[in-house]
Design an enzyme around this catalytic site. Structure first.
Site, PDB file in Angstrom:
ATOM      1  N   LEU A 165      51.623  55.312  12.079  1.00  0.00           N
ATOM      2  CA  LEU A 165      51.838  55.843  10.730  1.00  0.00           C
ATOM      3  C   LEU A 165      53.276  55.650  10.258  1.00  0.00           C
ATOM      4  CD1 LEU A 165      49.733  59.125  11.022  1.00  0.00           C
ATOM      5  CD2 LEU A 165      49.038  56.904  10.126  1.00  0.00           C
ATOM      6  N   ASP A 206      66.382  58.316  20.558  1.00  0.00           N
ATOM      7  CA  ASP A 206      65.249  59.096  21.047  1.00  0.00           C
ATOM      8  C   ASP A 206      65.409  60.456  20.359  1.00  0.00           C
ATOM      9  OD1 ASP A 206      63.805  61.058  22.612  1.00  0.00           O
ATOM     10  OD2 ASP A 206      63.641  59.539  24.189  1.00  0.00           O
ATOM     11  N   ASN A 218      58.204  62.071  11.343  1.00  0.00           N
ATOM     12  CA  ASN A 218      56.908  61.496  11.717  1.00  0.00           C
ATOM     13  C   ASN A 218      56.756  61.318  13.228  1.00  0.00           C
ATOM     14  OD1 ASN A 218      54.479  59.509  11.349  1.00  0.00           O
ATOM     15  ND2 ASN A 218      56.027  58.336  12.469  1.00  0.00           N
ATOM     16  N   TYR A 233      49.137  69.629  22.305  1.00  0.00           N
ATOM     17  CA  TYR A 233      49.441  68.961  21.031  1.00  0.00           C
ATOM     18  C   TYR A 233      49.207  69.923  19.860  1.00  0.00           C
ATOM     19  CZ  TYR A 233      48.862  65.539  17.225  1.00  0.00           C
ATOM     20  OH  TYR A 233      48.957  64.838  16.050  1.00  0.00           O
ATOM     21  N   LYS A 259      51.918  71.431  17.061  1.00  0.00           N
ATOM     22  CA  LYS A 259      51.814  71.249  15.609  1.00  0.00           C
ATOM     23  C   LYS A 259      51.815  72.608  14.908  1.00  0.00           C
ATOM     24  CE  LYS A 259      51.778  66.772  15.517  1.00  0.00           C
ATOM     25  NZ  LYS A 259      52.872  66.009  14.926  1.00  0.00           N
ATOM     26  N   VAL A 265      43.391  59.252  11.859  1.00  0.00           N
ATOM     27  CA  VAL A 265      43.726  57.884  11.474  1.00  0.00           C
ATOM     28  C   VAL A 265      43.741  56.964  12.699  1.00  0.00           C
ATOM     29  CG1 VAL A 265      45.329  56.475  10.144  1.00  0.00           C
ATOM     30  CG2 VAL A 265      45.249  58.934   9.745  1.00  0.00           C
TER      31      VAL A 265
END
Ligand SMILES: NC(=O)c1ccc[n+]([C@@H]2O[C@H](COP(=O)([O-])OP(=O)(O)OC[C@H]3O[C@@H](n4cnc5c(N)ncnc54)[C@H](OP(=O)(O)O)[C@@H]3O)[C@@H](O)[C@H]2O)c1
Length: 271
Positions: free
Chosen positions: A13, A59, A87, A168, A172, A201
């Site tokens: 992305l 990084d 992102n 994960y 988020k 995606v």
């Protein structure tokens, strides 16, 4: 003319963000990657070496490296930044291949991966926001976006009973809250903070997973279809990023969007 900083532009992305935004020659795009040489080569080969793109190396978990990139960005954009797109993110197959109980059967790995997930997806972005704040304050658009995920939504998780990708999802959810806290502090300065999910995606994640490892993932896809019968599978990066950029354009503090957590549809429908 607008200036953008985007992290994680090497692929997926992030690459699509950089590619679409830099297609307008009036925009200045700074992409942050871990491997500058490889990203420079890709820009040269696939984007004709567009001169409105600068690749910087850091990084995102390395505070000093990010600080150096921020200082370099200030030289390129004369100290003012319109859009910051956080992102870069850590997406982990092992986390997506089973629920938290089964992941706990490998406690040392769980501990290490939890820390890496939080370092990359949360702590790095806190530092990123803070380090770029002086430039954002001087920008015109004053918009900061983190690429979030519907996996961080507690109601969605409960409703569909999504077991997988615990670490994960937690990262988020944490970053949504951090972004809301930044929004609360900087709304008075006119800075809009948003957490936006791109949908599901296809960027090639989990392509090397075994059929067994993919079971939980396929089960989640089945639940998505029950939840939304119109769900036809993964979106393409070009469509997802087009939708996000249009949403970022229309969202404003005046419209009541400060700190919001939204899907690429501009609501809480994640798929
Ligand atoms: N694809 C989806 O369906 C989806 C759905 C919801 C949310 N998202 C979010 O979208 C964002 C982009 O993910 P993606 O799907 O495009 O995955 P991706 O293809 O794996 O891209 C991840 C990017 O983050 C970079 N990155 C990871 N760790 C980094 C670090 N420590 N320092 C600097 N860069 C780092 C990677 O760089 P390297 O090349 O150096 O590894 C890569 O450029 C992530 O935040 C992800 O959580 C994706």
């Amino acid at each position: 003319m607008s200036s953008y900083v985007i992290t994680g532009v090497s692929k997926g992305l992030g690459w699509e963000f950089m590619s679409q935004i830099s297609s307008n020659a009036d925009n200045t795009v700074i992409g942050i990657v871990r491997n500058k040489k490889a990203a420079d080569e890709r820009v040269s080969n696939e984007l004709n070496g567009r001169t409105n793109i600068t690749i910087l190396e850091a990084d995102v978990t390395d505070y000093e490296a990010v600080k150096r990139a921020v200082d370099q960005a200030a030289i390129i954009n004369s100290g003012s930044l319109d859009y910051l797109i956080a992102n870069a993110g850590y997406v982990l197959g092992w986390d997506a291949y089973g629920g938290i109980g089964s992941r706990g059967l490998e406690p040392e790995r769980l501990t290490a991966e939890f820390r890496k997930m939080m370092d990359t997806n949360v702590l790095a972005n806190i530092h990123l926001y803070n380090l770029f704040m002086p430039q954002i304050l001087k920008g015109k658009a004053k918009k900061v976006v983190v690429i979030s995920s519907g996996m961080g939504d507690i109601e969605f998780t409960n409703e569909l009973g999504i077991e997988i990708a615990t670490l994960y999802s937690a990262s988020k959810a944490a970053m949504n809250m951090i972004t809301a806290k930044f929004a609360a502090q900087y709304k008075k300065d006119g800075i809009l903070f948003l957490s936006i999910c791109p949908g599901q995606v296809d960027v090639g994640h989990f392509s090397d997973a075994t059929a067994e490892e993919l079971q939980g993932f396929l089960e989640m896809g089945r639940k998505f279809t029950i939840f939304n019968p119109d769900f036809k599978g993964m979106d393409q990066p070009a469509d997802a990023i087009k939708a996000i950029l249009s949403l970022v354009d229309t969202c404003s503090i005046e419209n009541g969007d400060s700190g919001r957590y939204l899907s690429h549809f501009g609501n809480r429908r994640w798929i």
